[in-house]
Design a protein around this motif. Structure first.
Motif, PDB file in Angstrom:
ATOM      1  N   SER A   1       0.792  -1.225   0.000  1.00  0.00           N
ATOM      2  CA  SER A   1       0.000   0.000   0.000  1.00  0.00           C
ATOM      3  C   SER A   1       0.823   1.273   0.000  1.00  0.00           C
ATOM      4  O   SER A   1       0.288   2.354  -0.167  1.00  0.00           O
ATOM      5  CB  SER A   1      -0.931   0.014   1.213  1.00  0.00           C
ATOM      6  N   ASP A   2       2.105   1.143   0.236  1.00  0.00           N
ATOM      7  CA  ASP A   2       2.934   2.340   0.182  1.00  0.00           C
ATOM      8  C   ASP A   2       4.246   2.014  -0.524  1.00  0.00           C
ATOM      9  O   ASP A   2       5.165   1.472   0.069  1.00  0.00           O
ATOM     10  CB  ASP A   2       3.215   2.853   1.601  1.00  0.00           C
ATOM     11  N   LEU A   3       4.282   2.346  -1.807  1.00  0.00           N
ATOM     12  CA  LEU A   3       5.489   2.049  -2.581  1.00  0.00           C
ATOM     13  C   LEU A   3       6.328   3.299  -2.789  1.00  0.00           C
ATOM     14  O   LEU A   3       7.077   3.393  -3.753  1.00  0.00           O
ATOM     15  CB  LEU A   3       5.109   1.422  -3.921  1.00  0.00           C
ATOM     16  N   SER A   4       6.196   4.260  -1.874  1.00  0.00           N
ATOM     17  CA  SER A   4       6.911   5.521  -2.091  1.00  0.00           C
ATOM     18  C   SER A   4       8.425   5.322  -2.049  1.00  0.00           C
ATOM     19  O   SER A   4       9.159   6.125  -2.604  1.00  0.00           O
ATOM     20  CB  SER A   4       6.472   6.571  -1.077  1.00  0.00           C
TER      21      SER A   4
ATOM     22  N   LEU B   1       1.934  10.509  -9.118  1.00  0.00           N
ATOM     23  CA  LEU B   1       1.508   9.361  -8.319  1.00  0.00           C
ATOM     24  C   LEU B   1       1.101   9.715  -6.892  1.00  0.00           C
ATOM     25  O   LEU B   1       0.563   8.878  -6.188  1.00  0.00           O
ATOM     26  CB  LEU B   1       2.631   8.316  -8.270  1.00  0.00           C
ATOM     27  N   GLY B   2       1.359  10.930  -6.485  1.00  0.00           N
ATOM     28  CA  GLY B   2       0.976  11.309  -5.131  1.00  0.00           C
ATOM     29  C   GLY B   2       2.010  10.861  -4.114  1.00  0.00           C
ATOM     30  O   GLY B   2       2.945  10.128  -4.441  1.00  0.00           O
ATOM     31  N   PRO B   3       1.839  11.271  -2.858  1.00  0.00           N
ATOM     32  CA  PRO B   3       2.874  11.028  -1.855  1.00  0.00           C
ATOM     33  C   PRO B   3       2.999   9.553  -1.438  1.00  0.00           C
ATOM     34  O   PRO B   3       4.084   9.096  -1.124  1.00  0.00           O
ATOM     35  CB  PRO B   3       2.425  11.881  -0.662  1.00  0.00           C
TER      36      PRO B   3
ATOM     37  N   LEU C   1       0.202  -0.127  -4.876  1.00  0.00           N
ATOM     38  CA  LEU C   1       0.482  -0.887  -6.086  1.00  0.00           C
ATOM     39  C   LEU C   1      -0.517  -0.551  -7.200  1.00  0.00           C
ATOM     40  O   LEU C   1      -0.154  -0.463  -8.373  1.00  0.00           O
ATOM     41  CB  LEU C   1       0.443  -2.391  -5.791  1.00  0.00           C
ATOM     42  N   LEU C   2      -1.773  -0.349  -6.836  1.00  0.00           N
ATOM     43  CA  LEU C   2      -2.781  -0.047  -7.855  1.00  0.00           C
ATOM     44  C   LEU C   2      -2.451   1.255  -8.600  1.00  0.00           C
ATOM     45  O   LEU C   2      -2.571   1.332  -9.825  1.00  0.00           O
ATOM     46  CB  LEU C   2      -4.161   0.043  -7.207  1.00  0.00           C
ATOM     47  N   ASP C   3      -2.004   2.263  -7.854  1.00  0.00           N
ATOM     48  CA  ASP C   3      -1.633   3.531  -8.499  1.00  0.00           C
ATOM     49  C   ASP C   3      -0.447   3.328  -9.427  1.00  0.00           C
ATOM     50  O   ASP C   3      -0.370   3.902 -10.510  1.00  0.00           O
ATOM     51  CB  ASP C   3      -1.252   4.583  -7.458  1.00  0.00           C
ATOM     52  N   VAL C   4       0.495   2.496  -8.983  1.00  0.00           N
ATOM     53  CA  VAL C   4       1.680   2.256  -9.806  1.00  0.00           C
ATOM     54  C   VAL C   4       1.290   1.488 -11.072  1.00  0.00           C
ATOM     55  O   VAL C   4       1.755   1.784 -12.171  1.00  0.00           O
ATOM     56  CB  VAL C   4       2.758   1.499  -8.997  1.00  0.00           C
ATOM     57  N   MET C   5       0.412   0.506 -10.924  1.00  0.00           N
ATOM     58  CA  MET C   5      -0.066  -0.236 -12.097  1.00  0.00           C
ATOM     59  C   MET C   5      -0.753   0.706 -13.085  1.00  0.00           C
ATOM     60  O   MET C   5      -0.546   0.634 -14.291  1.00  0.00           O
ATOM     61  CB  MET C   5      -1.076  -1.315 -11.679  1.00  0.00           C
ATOM     62  N   ASP C   6      -1.602   1.593 -12.565  1.00  0.00           N
ATOM     63  CA  ASP C   6      -2.313   2.519 -13.451  1.00  0.00           C
ATOM     64  C   ASP C   6      -1.342   3.418 -14.171  1.00  0.00           C
ATOM     65  O   ASP C   6      -1.486   3.706 -15.352  1.00  0.00           O
ATOM     66  CB  ASP C   6      -3.327   3.346 -12.653  1.00  0.00           C
ATOM     67  N   PHE C   7      -0.302   3.842 -13.460  1.00  0.00           N
ATOM     68  CA  PHE C   7       0.678   4.701 -14.111  1.00  0.00           C
ATOM     69  C   PHE C   7       1.454   3.916 -15.178  1.00  0.00           C
ATOM     70  O   PHE C   7       1.568   4.343 -16.326  1.00  0.00           O
ATOM     71  CB  PHE C   7       1.636   5.285 -13.064  1.00  0.00           C
ATOM     72  N   LEU C   8       1.944   2.731 -14.792  1.00  0.00           N
ATOM     73  CA  LEU C   8       2.779   1.961 -15.723  1.00  0.00           C
ATOM     74  C   LEU C   8       1.996   1.507 -16.947  1.00  0.00           C
ATOM     75  O   LEU C   8       2.463   1.627 -18.078  1.00  0.00           O
ATOM     76  CB  LEU C   8       3.336   0.723 -15.023  1.00  0.00           C
ATOM     77  N   TRP C   9       0.800   0.957 -16.710  1.00  0.00           N
ATOM     78  CA  TRP C   9       0.057   0.382 -17.831  1.00  0.00           C
ATOM     79  C   TRP C   9      -0.928   1.376 -18.429  1.00  0.00           C
ATOM     80  O   TRP C   9      -1.009   1.509 -19.656  1.00  0.00           O
ATOM     81  CB  TRP C   9      -0.643  -0.902 -17.400  1.00  0.00           C
ATOM     82  N   GLY C  10      -1.684   2.076 -17.579  1.00  0.00           N
ATOM     83  CA  GLY C  10      -2.711   2.997 -18.086  1.00  0.00           C
ATOM     84  C   GLY C  10      -2.125   4.257 -18.698  1.00  0.00           C
ATOM     85  O   GLY C  10      -2.772   4.908 -19.508  1.00  0.00           O
TER      86      GLY C  10
END
Ligand code: PHE
Length: 461
Positions: A366-369, A377-379, A383-392
């Motif tokens: 939940s915190d990959l900072s 990506l925010g502070p 993992l979901l945010d990172v996936m959205d950034f990488l793939w989306g």
């Protein structure tokens, strides 16, 4: 295993294709992502830039994907192989299939949240809606159950086939979606104080426009039209030769844009009327809106309608994500549609589990900072945010860059234009043809390259 039917299926009519492709395009991107991006990036000014990106880059690029699909009558990998066999370009098709699987894996998680807001009174407890939302998405049992149920429905539709599954589902759900949106807009704009929201949304404030706003607008336009990962290649491959790609593609882009603009009309008037902040980021739809619904007359009913429409829009999009993978397995690996749908859907479920558990359920996810930082990506990205950034964002931009180069230079813009001109009715006559060639050969690859570099540098560094 032999393919289930030797003849490749096709859409039954233009309407069937337009509704299915518009169903793919219209999704969480329009109703969840577009309003919060607009809210974060200055409202009306963002909307204008978004429209310009659509017109000059995304629509020409959409035509290229449709032409490639219709010409080859194949999935993204097969389409590229049909034009250039045994070259590294096939890897671009592979990237599309992977992106389909990866986006589906987290997209269905967010869609599951929307379903959660329908079946379960998430924000009913006496606590602020932001706390309720955080508690809900950190609850592993609910989240995984809803994610699984949503994927299960997607698989069921895709296993049903092009006409009897995807097209029939779109024909029923798209009109329902439209009616629901109109109902929610009606409630939102008739609230006292709604005009401040309309003002924010419709009057551009160019002082907020920076390079980053343009990057965001272009990325959002590609995501919203389902571009860069072969969904439109795949849907185009089920079109017959006499179909006019320019006209039907334009309808798809038009519907997608109208629904994105309408989503703003549902959300901003309500947010302003209830004194909330439009720049709330991804929480806008799940946190701010429930508060808005809670405070307005007929709110719980409107809230139910809203999350129902969000889930419907997401379903017709996730269907297209899965269909990219399924069409590859059916065409290239000779799997039956049924096996392919269950196999790929099951894999998406396994792949999505970490994303589903990354919103508080499992702290390590939940915190990959420590791994990635940056602005977009925010502070505390999970993992979901990172996936959205990488793939989306990144994979779609990369896919769109490579596919526009492939169509413009390898297949050749002449050949592609010839394909676009096949079919009845208006087919890019006069100056439109040369303009399209400039767009696909130069404008698209160059702009996407700039955006890609900017995106990665800005976000990761
Ligand atoms: N266009 C979809 C949406 O707006 C998302 C999507 C992206 C679907 C890429 C398929 C492929 O939600």
């Amino acid at each position: 295993m032999a393919p289930s039917s030797p003849q490749r299926e096709q859409w039954s009519s233009r309407l069937g294709f337009v509704l299915a492709a518009a169903g793919s395009a219209i999704g969480l991107g329009n109703i969840w992502r577009f309003p919060f991006k607009a809210g974060d990036n200055g409202g009306g000014a963002f909307v204008l830039i978004y429209l310009a990106c659509l017109l000059f880059l995304c629509v020409p690029y959409l035509f290229a994907e449709l032409a490639l699909g219709r010409k080859s009558q194949k999935n993204p990998v097969g389409a590229i192989r049909a034009i250039r066999a045994r070259t590294p370009w096939s890897l671009v098709g592979g990237l599309c299939v992977l992106a389909g699987l990866a986006i589906l894996s987290y997209y269905a998680v967010v869609a599951g949240w929307a379903v959660g807001y329908i079946v379960h009174d998430v924000t009913a407890a006496a606590e602020p809606s932001s706390a309720a939302f955080e508690r809900f998405i950190a609850d592993p049992v609910w989240v995984v159950l809803l994610f699984g149920a949503f994927l299960f429905t997607t698989i069921g539709v895709v296993a049903g086939g092009v006409q009897r599954g995807i097209e029939r589902c779109a024909k029923i759900l798209m009109p329902v979606l439209f009616v629901l949106i109109c109902l929610v807009i009606f409630r939102a704009v008739t609230l006292p104080g709604a005009s401040a929201g309309l003002d924010f949304y419709l009057n551009p404030d160019f002082s907020k426009v920076t390079g980053l706003v343009v990057v965001e607008a272009l990325g959002q336009a590609f995501f919203s039209l389902s571009l860069g990962m072969g969904a439109m290649i795949t849907y185009g491959s089920y079109l017959p030769d006499n179909e006019n790609l320019v006209v039907s593609g334009s309808y798809v882009a038009l519907f997608d844009t109208v629904v994105a603009l309408m989503a703003g009309l549902m959300i901003f008037p309500a947010v302003f009327a209830m004194g909330q902040n439009p720049a709330e980021g991804p929480a806008l739809v799940f946190v701010v809106l429930p508060e808005v619904f809670g405070a307005m007359p007929l709110g719980s009913f409107v809230g139910l309608l809203f999350f129902l429409l969000l889930a419907i829009a997401a379903l017709t999009s996730s269907i297209s994500l899965l269909e990219v993978v399924v069409s590859y397995l059916v065409d290239e690996r000779a799997w039956t549609r049924r096996t392919a749908a269950w196999g790929a859907g099951g894999l998406a479920f396994l792949l999505g589990l970490p994303s589903a558990l990354s919103q508080g359920a499992v702290p390590a996810l939940s915190d990959l900072s420590w791994l990635v930082g940056g602005h977009l990506l925010g502070p505390r990205p999970g993992l979901l945010d990172v996936m959205d950034f990488l793939w989306g964002s990144v994979a779609l931009a990369l896919g769109a860059l490579l596919l526009s180069l492939f169509v413009g230079w390898v297949w050749g813009s002449d050949n592609a234009l010839r394909e676009l001109r096949t079919g009845r009715g208006y087919t890019l006559g006069g100056l439109a043809g040369p303009a399209w060639r400039i767009a696909i050969k130069y404008l698209c690859p160059l702009t996407i390259l700039v955006v890609l570099v900017f995106d990665v540098l800005y976000d990761v560094l």
